[in-house]
Design a protein around this motif. Structure first.
Motif, PDB file in Angstrom:
ATOM      1  N   ARG A  46      12.665  -0.454  11.338  1.00  7.56           N
ATOM      2  CA  ARG A  46      11.348  -0.748  10.794  1.00  7.56           C
ATOM      3  C   ARG A  46      11.230  -0.207   9.378  1.00  7.56           C
ATOM      4  O   ARG A  46      11.670   0.915   9.091  1.00  7.56           O
ATOM      5  CB  ARG A  46      10.264  -0.136  11.664  1.00  7.56           C
ATOM      6  CG  ARG A  46       8.826  -0.389  11.175  1.00  7.56           C
ATOM      7  CD  ARG A  46       7.832   0.231  12.133  1.00  7.56           C
ATOM      8  NE  ARG A  46       6.453   0.142  11.675  1.00  7.56           N
ATOM      9  CZ  ARG A  46       5.680  -0.921  11.839  1.00  7.56           C
ATOM     10  NH1 ARG A  46       6.166  -1.991  12.456  1.00  7.56           N
ATOM     11  NH2 ARG A  46       4.420  -0.928  11.408  1.00  7.56           N
ATOM     12  N   SER A  47      10.617  -1.000   8.500  1.00  8.37           N
ATOM     13  CA  SER A  47      10.358  -0.550   7.136  1.00  8.37           C
ATOM     14  C   SER A  47       9.318  -1.460   6.505  1.00  8.37           C
ATOM     15  O   SER A  47       8.786  -2.372   7.149  1.00  8.37           O
ATOM     16  CB  SER A  47      11.651  -0.539   6.307  1.00  8.37           C
ATOM     17  OG  SER A  47      11.416  -0.018   5.001  1.00  8.37           O
ATOM     18  N   SER A  48       9.033  -1.202   5.253  1.00 11.63           N
ATOM     19  CA  SER A  48       8.037  -1.977   4.514  1.00 11.63           C
ATOM     20  C   SER A  48       8.500  -3.409   4.290  1.00 11.63           C
ATOM     21  O   SER A  48       9.698  -3.699   4.234  1.00 11.63           O
ATOM     22  CB  SER A  48       7.762  -1.300   3.169  1.00 11.63           C
ATOM     23  OG  SER A  48       8.969  -0.906   2.538  1.00 11.63           O
ATOM     24  N   TRP A  49       7.524  -4.306   4.162  1.00 11.18           N
ATOM     25  CA  TRP A  49       7.772  -5.728   3.927  1.00 11.18           C
ATOM     26  C   TRP A  49       6.619  -6.244   3.059  1.00 11.18           C
ATOM     27  O   TRP A  49       5.503  -5.720   3.151  1.00 11.18           O
ATOM     28  CB  TRP A  49       7.842  -6.486   5.245  1.00 11.18           C
ATOM     29  CG  TRP A  49       8.501  -7.826   5.145  1.00 11.18           C
ATOM     30  CD1 TRP A  49       7.884  -9.043   5.044  1.00 11.18           C
ATOM     31  CD2 TRP A  49       9.904  -8.089   5.112  1.00 11.18           C
ATOM     32  NE1 TRP A  49       8.821 -10.048   4.971  1.00 11.18           N
ATOM     33  CE2 TRP A  49      10.075  -9.485   5.006  1.00 11.18           C
ATOM     34  CE3 TRP A  49      11.028  -7.280   5.164  1.00 11.18           C
ATOM     35  CZ2 TRP A  49      11.325 -10.088   4.945  1.00 11.18           C
ATOM     36  CZ3 TRP A  49      12.281  -7.869   5.114  1.00 11.18           C
ATOM     37  CH2 TRP A  49      12.421  -9.263   5.002  1.00 11.18           C
TER      38      TRP A  49
ATOM     39  N   PRO B 214       0.802  -1.239   0.000  1.00 11.43           N
ATOM     40  CA  PRO B 214       0.000   0.000   0.000  1.00 11.43           C
ATOM     41  C   PRO B 214       0.825   1.274   0.000  1.00 11.43           C
ATOM     42  O   PRO B 214       0.356   2.311  -0.485  1.00 11.43           O
ATOM     43  CB  PRO B 214      -0.840  -0.124   1.280  1.00 11.43           C
ATOM     44  CG  PRO B 214      -0.142  -1.133   2.130  1.00 11.43           C
ATOM     45  CD  PRO B 214       0.472  -2.098   1.159  1.00 11.43           C
ATOM     46  N   ASP B 215       2.039   1.211   0.518  1.00 12.22           N
ATOM     47  CA  ASP B 215       2.864   2.416   0.561  1.00 12.22           C
ATOM     48  C   ASP B 215       3.518   2.749  -0.774  1.00 12.22           C
ATOM     49  O   ASP B 215       4.135   3.816  -0.918  1.00 12.22           O
ATOM     50  CB  ASP B 215       3.941   2.278   1.638  1.00 12.22           C
ATOM     51  CG  ASP B 215       3.371   2.337   3.039  1.00 12.22           C
ATOM     52  OD1 ASP B 215       2.285   2.924   3.203  1.00 12.22           O
ATOM     53  OD2 ASP B 215       3.987   1.788   3.964  1.00 12.22           O
TER      54      ASP B 215
ATOM     55  N   PRO C 227       2.983   6.746   5.711  1.00 14.17           N
ATOM     56  CA  PRO C 227       2.736   5.329   5.410  1.00 14.17           C
ATOM     57  C   PRO C 227       1.354   4.889   5.906  1.00 14.17           C
ATOM     58  O   PRO C 227       0.737   5.578   6.732  1.00 14.17           O
ATOM     59  CB  PRO C 227       3.847   4.608   6.185  1.00 14.17           C
ATOM     60  CG  PRO C 227       4.200   5.539   7.298  1.00 14.17           C
ATOM     61  CD  PRO C 227       4.024   6.924   6.740  1.00 14.17           C
ATOM     62  N   ALA C 228       0.907   3.768   5.394  1.00 13.22           N
ATOM     63  CA  ALA C 228      -0.406   3.245   5.802  1.00 13.22           C
ATOM     64  C   ALA C 228      -0.481   3.027   7.302  1.00 13.22           C
ATOM     65  O   ALA C 228      -1.536   3.197   7.923  1.00 13.22           O
ATOM     66  CB  ALA C 228      -0.701   1.946   5.052  1.00 13.22           C
ATOM     67  N   GLN C 229       0.664   2.649   7.882  1.00 10.53           N
ATOM     68  CA  GLN C 229       0.753   2.493   9.332  1.00 10.53           C
ATOM     69  C   GLN C 229       1.985   3.241   9.825  1.00 10.53           C
ATOM     70  O   GLN C 229       3.091   2.969   9.364  1.00 10.53           O
ATOM     71  CB  GLN C 229       0.863   1.010   9.720  1.00 10.53           C
ATOM     72  CG  GLN C 229      -0.362   0.181   9.393  1.00 10.53           C
ATOM     73  CD  GLN C 229      -0.192  -1.265   9.816  1.00 10.53           C
ATOM     74  OE1 GLN C 229       0.625  -1.589  10.675  1.00 10.53           O
ATOM     75  NE2 GLN C 229      -0.969  -2.145   9.205  1.00 10.53           N
ATOM     76  N   PRO C 230       1.814   4.217  10.726  1.00  6.27           N
ATOM     77  CA  PRO C 230       2.984   4.921  11.254  1.00  6.27           C
ATOM     78  C   PRO C 230       3.806   3.985  12.137  1.00  6.27           C
ATOM     79  O   PRO C 230       3.307   2.933  12.542  1.00  6.27           O
ATOM     80  CB  PRO C 230       2.353   6.076  12.056  1.00  6.27           C
ATOM     81  CG  PRO C 230       0.996   5.575  12.431  1.00  6.27           C
ATOM     82  CD  PRO C 230       0.557   4.701  11.302  1.00  6.27           C
TER      83      PRO C 230
END
Length: 438
Positions: free
Chosen positions: A370-373, A192-193, A229-232
């Motif tokens: 933390r980052s996108s996966w 989504p990001d 991002p979709a989730q902070p």
């Protein structure tokens, strides 16, 4: 143009254990910069190799041409050829290289690996007590400006600790107008990001046109994830940078020198200002750097592209420190080490051990980042110099936006001059912690 990734006879070497780089059986040939045509002709005539040119495959959206089919390919912008040569041809090639003025040197092609997800192996667990003492020493020395206990007070509701440490959380710059190439395992384009983002992509791995692997998705997210991002919390350093995703490693995180060179040629041809590579191959103590990758990096700098590469995760501090990995050990490639939340060098981060090249230039956040996966996981914490490298790449993009003259060597200079000095040895942290302009 995908490059065939040959099967690897042995499993990936475990960090912290002895062993040199694995090779593919192919060769890299360094051509004289002003004699590319003559050099290619010498290989064709003297060795009988049928060569293709990278300029041709860059125009081919399907990328059907492979080194395996053509026997070799010349990367014009880099002055390098990657060739298939059986033992009898390899001997002839070495002889020709020594005689022809248009050819400089020949090297075996290495197998490279993604450098993320630093493992906690048994050799490290046996030294756990020493490692804890090392961490405590780091927490107790100096004040927060030099890496003390106050550095642990990161509140991550809005920004990850990594973005706060490099100053991206305070910067008014976003990377707008700057092109970042991430050469890795690819990207989950369904995340989504990244839906709706303008992203250029290309695979250089044979038979794998697209990818949704975690390592590359994590690195792209750190370098240029969205501002919201979709989730902070926010984890992307340069949220408005133009993203170029080059798949040079397969989904298992394995690739070759030839795949990397193909990705570099593509990134340079597309005018990428910053090229981030969270990958590498083990380097032994006393081993020199690749003359071929050094020339490629020099050519990139001349074209206004700065290459950053992960220093490697082979160390087991405080017991052992391993040399900077290939290709980060080349003097013209910006080698990135990792630090933890205490602003101390990460226990796995390689150091400046080898005299000939192999210096750590700078460090970035590399522990519990933390980052996108790829979905459905969506977000994940990872550790490694793989995570430190895109942090610094994102900072480089912000500096490049703030300073339009900062390209190539000048961007290198700005990164070094603005880095936050740390109390650790320069052999471990280089110029210090990369800092975003405000």
């Amino acid at each position: 143009m995908p490059l065939a990734t040959p099967p690897v006879p042995n499993p990936s070497p475990q960090p912290g254990l002895p062993g040199g780089p694995e090779t593919t059986g192919r060769f890299l040939v360094l051509l004289e910069p002003d004699k590319l045509t003559a050099g290619a002709a010498a290989l064709t005539k003297g060795v009988g190799l049928q060569l293709a040119y990278a300029g041709d495959f860059l125009k081919d959206p399907e990328g059907l041409l492979t080194v395996k089919e053509s026997e070799g390919i010349v990367f014009e912008d880099l002055g390098v050829a990657v060739v298939n040569a059986p033992p009898d041809q390899a001997a002839a090639m070495s002889s020709i290289v020594s005689k022809e003025s248009s050819l400089r040197t020949v090297e075996p092609e290495r197998i490279v690996y993604a450098l993320g997800g630093a493992p906690m192996d048994l050799s490290y667990l046996r030294g756990y007590r020493d490692a804890v003492n090392h961490l405590v020493d780091g927490l107790l020395k100096g004040d927060s400006a030099e890496g003390g206990s106050a550095a642990l007070s990161f509140e991550e509701a809005a920004f990850t600790w990594g973005l706060q440490a490099v100053g991206a959380s305070r910067s008014r710059f976003t990377g707008r107008g700057i092109r970042i190439a991430v050469l890795d395992t690819g990207l989950d384009f369904n995340h989504p990001d990244f839906i709706g983002r303008s992203i250029q992509s290309r695979s250089f791995v044979d038979g794998v046109p697209t990818a949704q692997d975690g390592h590359g998705t994590h690195c792209v997210g750190i370098a240029a994830g969205p501002a919201r991002p979709a989730q902070p919390p926010r984890f992307g350093v340069a949220p408005e940078a133009e993203i170029f995703v080059g798949k040079v490693l397969n989904d298992a995180g394995r690739g070759t020198d030839g795949c990397i060179l193909a990705g570099l040629q593509w990134a340079i041809a597309n005018g990428c200002h910053v090229i981030s590579m969270s990958l590498g191959a083990r380097v032994l103590r006393g081993q020199g750097y690749s003359a071929i990758f050094e020339q490629a990096a020099q050519r990139a700098l001349a074209r206004g592209s700065l290459i950053l590469a992960a220093a490697g995760n082979d160390s087991r501090r405080p017991q052992t420190v391993a040399p900077v990995s290939h290709p980060a050990n080349c003097p013209s490639i910006f080698a990135v080490g990792a630090i933890d939340r205490a602003l101390s060098v990460a226990w796995f981060s390689n150091g400046s051990i080898n005299a000939e090249g192999g210096s750590v230039d700078i460090v970035g956040p590399g522990v519990d980042c933390r980052s996108s996966w790829p979905i459905p996981t969506q977000y994940k914490d990872e550790s490694g110099t793989s995570m430190a490298t895109p942090h610094v790449a994102g900072v480089a993009a912000l500096i490049a936006e703030a300073n339009p003259e900062a390209r190539g060597p000048r961007l290198h200079f700005h990164l070094v001059q603005t880095a936050r000095r740390l109390s650790g040895s320069a052999a471990d942290v280089g110029a210090g912690l990369a800092q975003a302009p405000v």
